[in-house]
Structure formats: structure tokens, C-alpha cells
Enzyme design. Structure first.
Site, PDB file in Angstrom:
ATOM      1  N   HIS A   1       0.822  -1.383  -0.293  1.00  0.00           N
ATOM      2  CA  HIS A   1      -0.130   0.205  -0.026  1.00  0.00           C
ATOM      3  C   HIS A   1       0.998   1.168   0.116  1.00  0.00           C
ATOM      4  O   HIS A   1       0.703   1.954  -0.976  1.00  0.00           O
ATOM      5  CB  HIS A   1      -0.466   0.003   1.249  1.00  0.00           C
ATOM      6  CG  HIS A   1      -1.510  -1.183   1.594  1.00  0.00           C
ATOM      7  ND1 HIS A   1      -2.796  -1.543   2.672  1.00  0.00           N
ATOM      8  CD2 HIS A   1      -2.637  -1.726   0.621  1.00  0.00           C
ATOM      9  CE1 HIS A   1      -3.501  -2.374   1.582  1.00  0.00           C
ATOM     10  NE2 HIS A   1      -3.386  -2.407   0.715  1.00  0.00           N
TER      11      HIS A   1
ATOM     12  N   CYS B   1       4.838   0.075 -23.042  1.00  0.00           N
ATOM     13  CA  CYS B   1       4.934   0.957 -22.336  1.00  0.00           C
ATOM     14  C   CYS B   1       5.208   0.087 -20.828  1.00  0.00           C
ATOM     15  O   CYS B   1       6.178  -1.242 -21.577  1.00  0.00           O
ATOM     16  CB  CYS B   1       3.183   0.299 -21.060  1.00  0.00           C
ATOM     17  SG  CYS B   1       2.288  -1.309 -21.678  1.00  0.00           S
TER      18      CYS B   1
HETATM   19  C1  PEP Z   1       5.236  -4.713 -18.308  1.00  0.00           C
HETATM   20  O1  PEP Z   1       5.149  -6.032 -18.069  1.00  0.00           O
HETATM   21  O2  PEP Z   1       5.870  -4.383 -19.362  1.00  0.00           O
HETATM   22  C2  PEP Z   1       3.878  -4.138 -18.012  1.00  0.00           C
HETATM   23  C3  PEP Z   1       3.782  -2.884 -18.629  1.00  0.00           C
HETATM   24  O3  PEP Z   1       2.840  -4.547 -16.946  1.00  0.00           O
HETATM   25  P1  PEP Z   1       3.747  -5.202 -15.456  1.00  0.00           P
HETATM   26  O4  PEP Z   1       4.750  -3.919 -15.330  1.00  0.00           O
HETATM   27  O5  PEP Z   1       2.194  -4.217 -15.573  1.00  0.00           O
HETATM   28  O6  PEP Z   1       3.417  -6.258 -15.495  1.00  0.00           O
END
Ligand code: PEP
Ligand code: MG
Length: 751
Positions: free
Chosen positions: A367, A676
Site C-alpha cells: 500500500h 508501455c
Molecule cells: C510490463 O510488463 O511491461 C507491463 C507494463 O506490465 P506490468 O509492469 O504491470 O507487469
């Protein structure tokens, strides 16, 4: 329970009579008194001396000649073990315990049972108090309780008399020390240390009038509860009006905390200790000490979080007993050290002005970590041992970019970091001016920079950064903060709030990505050898379709006729993507009003998808590359293992070849591609990604304007040619970071 009160009264007399210059003179009387009251044949006091040596300083019952002679290292013998583990050891047959260390000079052969209790004060061990009896037996809970209370008083006595080595590590307390940990929120901070949870020892330990102490406690509890309500109301104004859905996600974080506040179990223990003769603050202190020790032994992550919340409450209660009032601001740049932090504590410390956090425990999904990220406080977790090594006011440099903290750094190290901070703030001022400029390269190629968001608290970043939209909304974060999967209307309210804040800007909602390191509190971690590669993410969604469908329905309801974009995480086969999409389309056929447009995409995180692109690209509307997981699976390197951090590079031939193949196939199929994941937020990596042809990047807010600043200086046409040349000569290299970075430096690019 008359014994402890009588004993405490006698101890108080003893402490009042002691000669301040010669604290050790009271100790023989003290052990005699404890032995008599506890009906023990032996009571011994071991005091920590420089070099981590526990020296027998006073004894009733062991051979008097052993005083000053019997010495044990911390960790050696039962006494040393109690000191090393910070735990009371209650043994019916001490001599057959594997840790038992025989010291003939003590004459302790006749004594079978032993209770050894560490003397702890302000997070440090000052010695050990033990009792021994001939009869083999375990000491009962009342006896242990009495010993622990006495131990607290003796620790005060030792600290006041200077008898113990309070530095605990002798000379080590003046030299620089470096602690590594896992970065939770990147950034730098330089400043004096403030230590959480080691509230100064109570001024008054014993009290004559338990009823008056109970009344003080009751008043302090009321004050604490008022403080929590004010904190919740005042700390989150940026999350929206008190009753609006936008405040809901942030308040969710504090829900579990409120529950603990209302639970009277721990308050009852405090009240019991007051009845035993302690002052209200000493009683709270006692319970806090116990909790800290218990916390270290709890394995279940959910319970550990709850205990951290409880410790937070105890800190508040001590402050209220100390006169209350709003806590004083901390010195500029102050860095908070904590074993663990509850979310409300973090908000409190944030209000007092801390510039960084270093925790001994805690994980990225905890959290407090979620809030630290939302508040942008550089934070490091897993820096074990740092609290015992630090003194409040010690200088510290926190480099949460690189994952370490330096305690008591040399002056030239401080100065180097100060220069780095100045450069950063000058840069930040420049970046802010870029917010409203269009995002494009120097040679005019438009790039779309979007945000990765997990809490509605972070939505304000859309305006602050001028982002083009939300490229990744991690839906599981609000659930993790909340501690449960919430029902459809509540989910829909959160998602609607996200769409409202984004307005005309696009948002990609990622469906629940639970499992791996993202465990819902209370859900027993499944027994898996490799949880990152286990039953997680979309796999759970497809095996529990009702769960996924509820989320999809909530998303459609939130859209309420607006455009909706949904993507699925951890897709490994086209068949999985099809199955997930079919669930979404089935829900979409029912929900009215239907979204004005429905985009269904996939994350590319599992390398196997690369060999299914022709089929996938016919069916998906877009692909977003999750570089965090993609690198983990491509190099078989757990993203959560600190020893592997940085070992494999995004800027390496395998990743570059994979991404350029992906760009080529997406371009040919006319499918939108974005990246991303954390890598896109670093200017050098972002530059390379744009150079490979990926012109939509989604990233944490802190990276957006620096990336934009880099792009404004970048001649993309030249970079493409440079990258092509580097790729031609790169076969077999572990990384091509250096040639790319040196070109960027030559160009004067801010990477
Ligand atoms: C990733 O794996 O790059 C991603 C954006 O998802 P997470 O970091 O939430 O696993
Ligand atoms: Mg991922």
C-alpha cells in the site's frame, strides 16, 4: 497480578535512588529484586559492550566471580541468541538447546529452565536479562510479560547510565555505510535521517494512579482517531470532493487501516499493562515492542501489512500522549527510515516534508509503495539493517535510481549528489515549460507520449504533464490497494472517473493482471515454483471467466456510450486472445448504451506471440509491448530479483531485432503499436524505441517531460541511419547501449 505492581514500585524506588554517575552500582540490587519477585534461583544481567560482546554485569545465583569474566558474542549461547534475534527465549531445558554455550565459571549446571529477554530501546539491543530455575519448566505467559516489562525498565536504566554500548556496532557508527535495496520510486534525496517508529522513550515509565493513566489513554485514543479522520480528509484533496468516486480509490487504501483503528484488541493489551503499574506511554511502548517482534516472524503478507498499520496507530497514540498537536515539520531533504510503513503514516510524513523513504521491508505492490509512487517520493525498500546502523540526524544520500542509500557519506559524495540534484531541478524547470508544446522530434515527426496509471490519485498527472492520454491503466492496482476485488458498480465508478479525467484523450484499460508478485491480500499465494510464469494474469481471467466478465461489464458500463479501449495482459497464444475477446464481445452485446467505438488490443509480453503475428495481427486492434515482462521472459531473468537488475539490456541485439521485426509486421498489417513499461520512461531507451519506429510510448509520469525534452532535440532521420549502422556491427554483443549513448552525447541530447 500483584507481583508486577509491587516489583515495578520497588524498581521505581531503585531507579530514583540510583547514583547518576555510577549506574552499574544499582544493578546487583536489581537482579536480586527480580529473582526474588519471580521466585527464580538465578537472575543475571548481561550488558552489551563495544565489539558486540555481552558481558555478565550482575547476577543473583550464579558464581559472583563470573561477573565481568563471562562474555558471550551476540549470537553465542542462549543469551547471545536472544540478543541476536531480538526475541525472548523460554526454555525448559536450556542446557540441551543447540545454542547453549557452557561457561564453567558461572556454576550454572544445576539450572534447567531459562528465560532470556533482550533489553531493547529505540530499536537497539543493550543487553539481555535472564532468569533460571532448577526445575525444568516453561515460564508462563504472565511471567514472560513481567520479564518483558522489567526488561524495558532496565533498558532505560542502562541507557541513562551509559552502561551499555548504545552504538551497538562501536566504531562502525561513524563510518560511511552503503545499503542496497529495490527502488520503489526512482529519484534522489540528500538530507538528515529521521527514524520512524522509534519514538523517543517515554519520559515517565511508572505511574501510581492507573485510573488516571486509563483516562489519559482514552483521551489520547480519541485524539488519535480525530487525527486520522482529519488526515484522510486533508491529505487527498487532489483526489476530488470527499464523496466523489474520484476520492474512492485513495480512501480505499485507508480502509483496512480504519478497521485496525477500530479493533480494540491491542488497546486492551495497553490497558492491561497500565493496570500492571506502567504509565500510559510506557504501556503503549511495551505493546509496540511486542508487535515489532511479532511482525518480524509473520510470513503471511496480508497479516504483515495489517501489523504495519497497527504499528502506525501506535506511533500516533504515543504522539497524542506526548501532548498531541500537529507534528513538527522535518528538516529540508529529510529521509525517513522505517522498518515498514503504513499508508496513513506515509501521508503524515509527506505532510511533514520528507524528501525520501528507505524501508527495511516492503514491496512494490504494498500500500505505502503505491502511495509513494502517486506522491512522487523517491523510495527504496529492502535495505536491511539500516535502522540499527543509523542515528537520527545522520547524513544520508538516497539514490533510488540506482537502488542504494549511503549513510554518513563523505562530504565530497554529498557535494556530488547536491550538484546532481541542482542539475535536476534546473532541468525540471525547463521541462515544465514544455508541457503545452506539441510532442515532436526536431525533424518534425510527431510522437505520442502517454501515461501509465494505477490509481485515480494519479490522474492529476494528465494535466501536469500534458500527456496525450493513458496508454496503460493497470486496473489491478486499485484492487490491490483496496485489498479485494470490488463489485461491478464500484469498479465502474473508478473506470468512469478515469475516462472523465481523460476527456477526449484515449485510455487503454488493461484487464486484471494479478498473480506473480501482485497478490491480493488474504489470497493464499498459490504453491508455485515460478509464480511469474505461473497461474497469473489473463490465465486466471480465462479460468475464472465470471471474474473477467464482471470486470469487462464494469468497463462497458463506465464507458456509458463513450469510446472504450481494452487490452489483455500476458497473452501467450492467439487462442487466448480470441477467448478473452469473445468474453468482451459477449458483454458488449448486452450492455447499453454500447460504446461508440470498441478497441480490443493485446499486450506483447510473452515472446511466443512473435511467432504468431500473422494470425494475431488479423484479429487485434493494437499491440502494446510490456517491456518489463517481455525482458523477463526473453532473458529468463526474474524482474523482481535484485541481483539480476540491469544484467540484461533493452538496448541489446535480441530485443532490438525483436522490436524491429514487430514494427515491420505491424506496419505492414496497419496495426497500431506502442510500448508501455518502465523502459519507455528513460530518455535513452525512449530515443532508441522511437528510432526503431515506435512512436507511441506510455510511461510513468516522472519520465514524460524528460522524454519530450529529448525528442525536441532529436533528429530522427539521422538516428535511424545510426541505429542501422550499429545493428550491422552488433551481432553477439551483450548490449549496444554504449554506442547509442555516445552518439546521443555527441549530439548534445539530454539523455
Ligand atoms: C510490463 O510488463 O511491461 C507491463 C507494463 O506490465 P506490468 O509492469 O504491470 O507487469
Ligand atoms: Mg506485465
Amino acid at each position: 497480578m500483584s507481583t508486577p505492581r509491587r516489583l515495578l514500585a520497588r524498581l521505581r524506588d531503585l531507579m530514583a535512588r540510583r547514583d547518576p554517575a555510577g549506574g552499574d552500582a544499582t544493578l546487583p540490587q536489581l537482579v536480586r529484586m527480580v529473582a526474588a519477585e519471580l521466585v527464580s534461583e538465578v537472575c543475571s544481567l548481561y550488558v552489551l559492550r563495544p565489539g558486540g560482546i555481552l558481558e555478565l554485569t550482575a547476577t543473583e545465583g550464579l558464581h559472583p566471580d563470573a561477573v565481568g569474566r563471562t562474555r558471550l558474542r551476540v549470537g553465542e549461547g542462549i543469551v547471545g541468541l536472544a540478543a541476536a534475534t531480538h526475541t525472548a527465549l523460554n526454555l525448559a531445558d536450556a542446557q540441551n538447546h543447540p545454542a547453549f554455550a557452557y561457561r564453567p565459571e558461572t556454576g550454572e549446571e544445576p539450572y534447567a529452565s531459562m528465560l532470556a529477554v533482550p533489553l531493547r530501546r529505540a530499536g537497539r539491543t543493550l543487553g539481555v536479562l535472564s532468569v533460571q530455575n532448577r526445575t525444568p519448566r516453561r515460564y508462563d505467559a504472565d511471567e514472560v510479560e513481567v520479564m518483558e516489562t522489567v526488561a524495558m525498565l532496565v533498558a532505560e536504566l542502562l541507557a541513562a547510565s551509559g552502561a551499555a554500548d548504545t552504538a551497538e556496532e562501536g566504531l562502525l557508527s561513524t563510518v560511511p555505510r552503503r545499503f542496497t535495496g529495490s527502488p520503489l520510486v526512482p529519484g534522489l534525496a540528500i538530507g538528515p535521517v529521521v527514524v520512524h517508529g522509534t519514538a523517543h522513550a517515554p519520559r515517565r515509565l511508572l505511574a501510581d494512579d492507573p485510573a488516571a493513566e486509563q483516562a489519559r489513554l482514552a483521551e489520547a485514543v480519541k485524539q488519535m482517531q480525530r487525527g486520522i479522520d482529519q488526515l484522510i480528509a486533508a491529505s487527498l484533496p487532489q483526489a476530488g470532493p470527499a464523496n466523489s468516486p474520484e476520492a474512492a480509490a485513495s480512501r480505499d487504501i485507508l480502509d483496512a487501516y480504519r478497521l485496525v483503528a477500530a479493533d480494540g484488541g491491542w488497546l486492551k493489551r495497553v490497558a492491561d499493562a497500565i493496570r500492571g503499574g506502567l504509565s500510559a506511554e510506557a504501556a503503549v511502548h511495551r505493546v509496540a515492542g511486542d508487535l515489532r517482534d511479532r511482525m518480524r516472524r509473520v510470513v503471511d503478507p496480508y497479516l504483515r501489512e495489517r501489523l504495519a498499520d497497527l504499528e502506525d496507530l501506535i506511533g500516533r497514540l504515543l504522539a497524542a500522549l506526548d501532548g498531541g498537536g500537529s507534528p513538527a515539520p522535518v528538516a529540508p531533504g529529510a529521509i525517513l527510515l522505517a522498518r515498514r510503513l503504513g499508508p496513513a503514516e506515509l501521508l503524515d510524513w509527506h505532510a511533514r516534508g520528507i524528501a525520501g523513504v528507505v524501508a527495511e521491508e516492503g514491496t512494490a505492490g504494498g500500500h505505502a509503495a503505491i502511495l509513494a509512487r502517486a506522491l512522487g517520493i523517491p523510495s527504496l525498500a529492502g535495505a536491511r539493517g539500516i535502522i540499527d546502523a543509523a542515528e537520527p540526524g545522520d547524513d544520508m544520500v538516497l539514490d533510488a535510481d540506482e537502488g542504494y542509500a549511503i549513510l554518513r557519506p563523505e562530504q565530497d559524495v554529498i557535494q556530488a549528489y547536491q550538484r546532481a540534484l541542482e542539475v535536476r531541478s534546473a532541468r525540471q524547470a525547463g521541462w515544465a515549460a514544455l508541457r503545452d508544446q506539441p510532442t515532436r522530434t526536431r525533424d518534425g515527426v510527431p510522437v505520442s507520449l502517454m501515461l501509465n496509471v494505477g490509481l485515480t490519485l494519479e490522474l492529476a498527472q494528465l494535466e501536469l504533464t500534458g500527456a496525450a492520454g493513458i496508454g496503460l491503466f493497470r486496473t489491478e492496482i486499485a484492487m490491490l490497494a483496496r485489498g479485494a476485488i470490488v463489485d461491478v458498480p464500484e469498479q465502474a465508478a473508478v473506470y468512469a472517473r478515469v475516462l472523465d479525467a481523460a476527456g477526449s484523450r484515449p485510455v487503454n484499460f488493461r484487464t486484471l493482471d494479478l498473480g506473480g508478485d501482485k497478490l491480493l491480500p488474504g489470497s493464499a499465494p498459490p504453491e508455485e515454483e515460478n509464480p511469474a510464469m505461473g497461474w497469473r494474469s489473463l490465465r486466471i481471467g480465462l479460468d475464472r471467466p465470471a471474474l473477467l466478465r464482471r470486470q469487462l461489464r464494469a468497463l462497458l458500463l463506465a464507458a456509458g456510450g463513450r469510446a472504450l479501449s481494452v487490452m489483455f495482459p500476458m497473452v501467450a497464444t492467439v487462442a487466448e486472445f480470441r477467448a478473452a475477446r469473445a468474453l468482451l464481445l459477449a458483454e458488449a452485446a448486452r450492455v447499453r448504451p454500447a460504446p461508440s467505438a470498441l478497441r480490443i488490443g493485446t499486450m506483447l509480453e510473452v515472446p511466443a506471440l512473435m511467432w504468431q503475428l500473422p494470425a494475431l495481427l488479423r484479429e487485434t486492434d493494437f499491440i502494446s509491448v510490456g517491456t518489463n515482462d517481455l525482458l523477463q521472459f526473453l532473458f529468463a531473468a526474474d524482474r523482481g530479483t535484485p541481483a539480476l537488475a540491469g544484467r540484461y539490456d533493452l538496448l541489446s541485439p535480441p530485443v532490438i531485432e525483436l522490436l524491429s521485426e514487430l514494427v515491420a509486421q505491424c506496419d505492414a498489417a496497419g496495426v497500431e503499436l506502442s510500448v508501455c513499461g518502465e523502459h519507455a520512461s528513460r530518455p535513452l531507451e525512449a530515443m532508441a524505441l522511437v528510432g526503431l519506429g515506435i512512436t507511441t510510448l506510455s510511461m510513468p509520469a516522472a519520465g514524460l517531460l524528460p522524454v519530450k525534452a529529448m525528442l525536441a532535440e532529436l533528429d530522427l532521420g539521422v538516428l535511424r541511419r545510426v541505429l542501422a549502422a550499429i545493428r550491422r556491427t552488433a551481432a553477439g554483443a551483450a548490449s549496444v547501449r554504449e554506442p547509442i549513448a555516445s552518439w546521443a552525447r555527441e549530439q548534445g541530447l539530454p539523455v
